[in-house]
Design an enzyme around this catalytic site. Sequence first.
Site, PDB file in Angstrom:
ATOM      1  N   LYS A 142       0.840  -1.201   0.000  1.00 34.60           N
ATOM      2  CA  LYS A 142       0.000   0.000   0.000  1.00 34.60           C
ATOM      3  C   LYS A 142       0.872   1.246   0.000  1.00 34.60           C
ATOM      4  O   LYS A 142       1.760   1.399   0.846  1.00 34.60           O
ATOM      5  CB  LYS A 142      -0.901   0.005   1.239  1.00 34.60           C
ATOM      6  CG  LYS A 142      -1.831   1.196   1.302  1.00 34.60           C
ATOM      7  CD  LYS A 142      -2.848   1.052   2.413  1.00 34.60           C
ATOM      8  CE  LYS A 142      -2.356   1.497   3.755  1.00 34.60           C
ATOM      9  NZ  LYS A 142      -2.085   2.938   3.851  1.00 34.60           N
ATOM     10  N   ASP A 146      -3.591   4.308  -1.528  1.00 33.12           N
ATOM     11  CA  ASP A 146      -4.496   4.707  -0.437  1.00 33.12           C
ATOM     12  C   ASP A 146      -4.459   6.223  -0.246  1.00 33.12           C
ATOM     13  O   ASP A 146      -3.759   6.736   0.616  1.00 33.12           O
ATOM     14  CB  ASP A 146      -4.021   3.970   0.830  1.00 33.12           C
ATOM     15  CG  ASP A 146      -4.770   4.358   2.085  1.00 33.12           C
ATOM     16  OD1 ASP A 146      -5.900   4.851   1.992  1.00 33.12           O
ATOM     17  OD2 ASP A 146      -4.203   4.129   3.191  1.00 33.12           O
ATOM     18  N   LYS A 175      -7.417   8.095  -0.118  1.00 34.83           N
ATOM     19  CA  LYS A 175      -8.645   8.447   0.629  1.00 34.83           C
ATOM     20  C   LYS A 175      -9.242   9.776   0.163  1.00 34.83           C
ATOM     21  O   LYS A 175      -9.348  10.734   0.933  1.00 34.83           O
ATOM     22  CB  LYS A 175      -8.355   8.552   2.127  1.00 34.83           C
ATOM     23  CG  LYS A 175      -7.864   7.278   2.784  1.00 34.83           C
ATOM     24  CD  LYS A 175      -7.814   7.451   4.298  1.00 34.83           C
ATOM     25  CE  LYS A 175      -7.249   6.261   5.009  1.00 34.83           C
ATOM     26  NZ  LYS A 175      -5.804   6.064   4.809  1.00 34.83           N
ATOM     27  N   ASP A 190     -13.939  15.007  -1.279  1.00 37.67           N
ATOM     28  CA  ASP A 190     -14.153  16.373  -1.787  1.00 37.67           C
ATOM     29  C   ASP A 190     -15.508  16.361  -2.498  1.00 37.67           C
ATOM     30  O   ASP A 190     -16.253  15.373  -2.382  1.00 37.67           O
ATOM     31  CB  ASP A 190     -12.994  16.752  -2.739  1.00 37.67           C
ATOM     32  CG  ASP A 190     -12.742  18.254  -2.786  1.00 37.67           C
ATOM     33  OD1 ASP A 190     -13.730  19.016  -2.890  1.00 37.67           O
ATOM     34  OD2 ASP A 190     -11.570  18.665  -2.729  1.00 37.67           O
ATOM     35  N   ILE A 191     -15.828  17.399  -3.230  1.00 37.04           N
ATOM     36  CA  ILE A 191     -17.105  17.397  -3.951  1.00 37.04           C
ATOM     37  C   ILE A 191     -17.045  16.333  -5.065  1.00 37.04           C
ATOM     38  O   ILE A 191     -15.953  15.954  -5.507  1.00 37.04           O
ATOM     39  CB  ILE A 191     -17.439  18.798  -4.528  1.00 37.04           C
ATOM     40  CG1 ILE A 191     -16.337  19.268  -5.482  1.00 37.04           C
ATOM     41  CG2 ILE A 191     -17.657  19.805  -3.402  1.00 37.04           C
ATOM     42  CD1 ILE A 191     -16.714  20.533  -6.263  1.00 37.04           C
ATOM     43  N   ASN A 198     -17.414  16.160  -8.310  1.00 39.13           N
ATOM     44  CA  ASN A 198     -16.659  16.404  -9.545  1.00 39.13           C
ATOM     45  C   ASN A 198     -15.151  16.276  -9.315  1.00 39.13           C
ATOM     46  O   ASN A 198     -14.434  15.679 -10.116  1.00 39.13           O
ATOM     47  CB  ASN A 198     -17.017  17.803 -10.068  1.00 39.13           C
ATOM     48  CG  ASN A 198     -16.327  18.107 -11.372  1.00 39.13           C
ATOM     49  OD1 ASN A 198     -16.510  17.396 -12.350  1.00 39.13           O
ATOM     50  ND2 ASN A 198     -15.510  19.143 -11.367  1.00 39.13           N
ATOM     51  N   THR A 203      -9.793   4.001  11.787  1.00 36.62           N
ATOM     52  CA  THR A 203      -9.533   3.194  12.991  1.00 36.62           C
ATOM     53  C   THR A 203      -8.890   4.014  14.115  1.00 36.62           C
ATOM     54  O   THR A 203      -8.764   3.538  15.237  1.00 36.62           O
ATOM     55  CB  THR A 203      -8.648   1.986  12.640  1.00 36.62           C
ATOM     56  OG1 THR A 203      -7.604   2.421  11.779  1.00 36.62           O
ATOM     57  CG2 THR A 203      -9.450   0.915  11.940  1.00 36.62           C
ATOM     58  N   GLY A 229       1.138  -1.751   8.978  1.00 32.08           N
ATOM     59  CA  GLY A 229       2.292  -0.897   8.728  1.00 32.08           C
ATOM     60  C   GLY A 229       3.360  -1.079   9.788  1.00 32.08           C
ATOM     61  O   GLY A 229       4.229  -1.960   9.682  1.00 32.08           O
ATOM     62  N   ARG A 230       3.286  -0.254  10.832  1.00 33.51           N
ATOM     63  CA  ARG A 230       4.360  -0.219  11.831  1.00 33.51           C
ATOM     64  C   ARG A 230       4.724  -1.561  12.449  1.00 33.51           C
ATOM     65  O   ARG A 230       5.916  -1.811  12.661  1.00 33.51           O
ATOM     66  CB  ARG A 230       4.015   0.828  12.907  1.00 33.51           C
ATOM     67  CG  ARG A 230       4.181   2.258  12.384  1.00 33.51           C
ATOM     68  CD  ARG A 230       3.443   3.284  13.206  1.00 33.51           C
ATOM     69  NE  ARG A 230       2.002   3.206  13.007  1.00 33.51           N
ATOM     70  CZ  ARG A 230       1.122   4.090  13.500  1.00 33.51           C
ATOM     71  NH1 ARG A 230       1.560   5.114  14.207  1.00 33.51           N
ATOM     72  NH2 ARG A 230      -0.156   3.945  13.266  1.00 33.51           N
TER      73      ARG A 230
HETATM   74  O1  C5P Z   1       1.152   1.451  11.083  1.00 28.55           O
HETATM   75  P1  C5P Z   1      -0.262   0.979  11.040  1.00 28.55           P
HETATM   76  O2  C5P Z   1      -0.404  -0.534  11.012  1.00 28.55           O
HETATM   77  O3  C5P Z   1      -1.131   1.619  12.085  1.00 28.55           O
HETATM   78  O4  C5P Z   1      -0.756   1.482   9.608  1.00 28.55           O
HETATM   79  C1  C5P Z   1      -2.102   1.431   9.207  1.00 28.55           C
HETATM   80  C2  C5P Z   1      -2.221   1.904   7.800  1.00 28.55           C
HETATM   81  O5  C5P Z   1      -3.585   1.835   7.409  1.00 28.55           O
HETATM   82  C3  C5P Z   1      -1.790   3.352   7.575  1.00 28.55           C
HETATM   83  O6  C5P Z   1      -1.154   3.384   6.297  1.00 28.55           O
HETATM   84  C4  C5P Z   1      -3.066   4.150   7.523  1.00 28.55           C
HETATM   85  O7  C5P Z   1      -3.010   5.247   6.663  1.00 28.55           O
HETATM   86  C5  C5P Z   1      -4.046   3.105   6.989  1.00 28.55           C
HETATM   87  N1  C5P Z   1      -5.435   3.285   7.389  1.00 28.55           N
HETATM   88  C6  C5P Z   1      -5.864   3.325   8.705  1.00 28.55           C
HETATM   89  N2  C5P Z   1      -7.185   3.487   9.010  1.00 28.55           N
HETATM   90  C7  C5P Z   1      -8.076   3.566   8.065  1.00 28.55           C
HETATM   91  C8  C5P Z   1      -7.666   3.527   6.727  1.00 28.55           C
HETATM   92  C9  C5P Z   1      -6.320   3.362   6.425  1.00 28.55           C
HETATM   93  O8  C5P Z   1      -5.056   3.181   9.615  1.00 28.55           O
HETATM   94  N3  C5P Z   1      -9.359   3.641   8.352  1.00 28.55           N
END
Ligand code: C5P
Length: 235
Positions: A33, A60, A62, A65-66, A68, A124, A215-216
């Site tokens: 991602k 990703d 996200k 906006d409007i 268009n 989240t 991610g982390r």
């Molecule tokens: O590091 P971590 O596991 O928290 O990363 C979560 C990833 O998921 C991030 O890239 C974040 O932008 C993305 N994300 C999120 N919550 C959402 C949608 C996407 O944490 N609702």
Amino acid sequence: MNRPEICLALDVDDPKQALDLVKNLGGTVDLFKIGLQLYCEQGNSFVSSIKTLVATVFLDLKFFDIPNTVANACKSVTRLGVDIINVHALGGSEMLQASIDAVNNEADRLGIKAPKLLGVTILTSINTQILKQEMGISGAAEENAVRLAELCKKVGLDGVVASPIETPKIRKACGDNFIIATPGIRPAQSDKNDQKRIATPREAATNGANILVIGRPIYGAANPKDAAEAIIKEL
Ligand code: C5P
């Protein structure tokens, strides 16, 4: 039940670090991602270069906006040939419909496969208290996420991004063919960081998620490959 796919969030600034993660983990995780952080640093050409290295890329950004403006942004990223893109479900049905139309029309025009379009429900990192006190939105975060998922399904999106906590209700409301991608995944001993509505990889899988966005806990580990393999083993 098949295990959910593991999506590694490349939330780093440094393109070399991102490429090293892709090369090191390409055979371990299922998809990668690219989010706002890396996209704002590196732009479209970097997305295209990652796409040449891996089968599945989730861009990703996200959009919110409007109708268009979001439709034109969706049209633009469709041209990159990525596999999954997303928009905020809170943009409303007109914005969601405009996004679907833009993606499909542009993919048809180019003769390419349209990316899957997901709706972001409630982040989240947002819980019921923040929704109520800061945004004036009543109801539990989970209820709002399910309602927004139902809206996405009704308009015709391919799926949603949601917390693993509301995943069973979304699965029940939206059926088996609806993609549910869940961030907020934290293996048992991991730091929560800014995430609030979380679950372990196994809980998210049991709850019916198709894609675990992580991610982390992977890229921040001393050995990212070992961390990813441990998560897959747990599943
Ligand atoms: O590091 P971590 O596991 O928290 O990363 C979560 C990833 O998921 C991030 O890239 C974040 O932008 C993305 N994300 C999120 N919550 C959402 C949608 C996407 O944490 N609702």
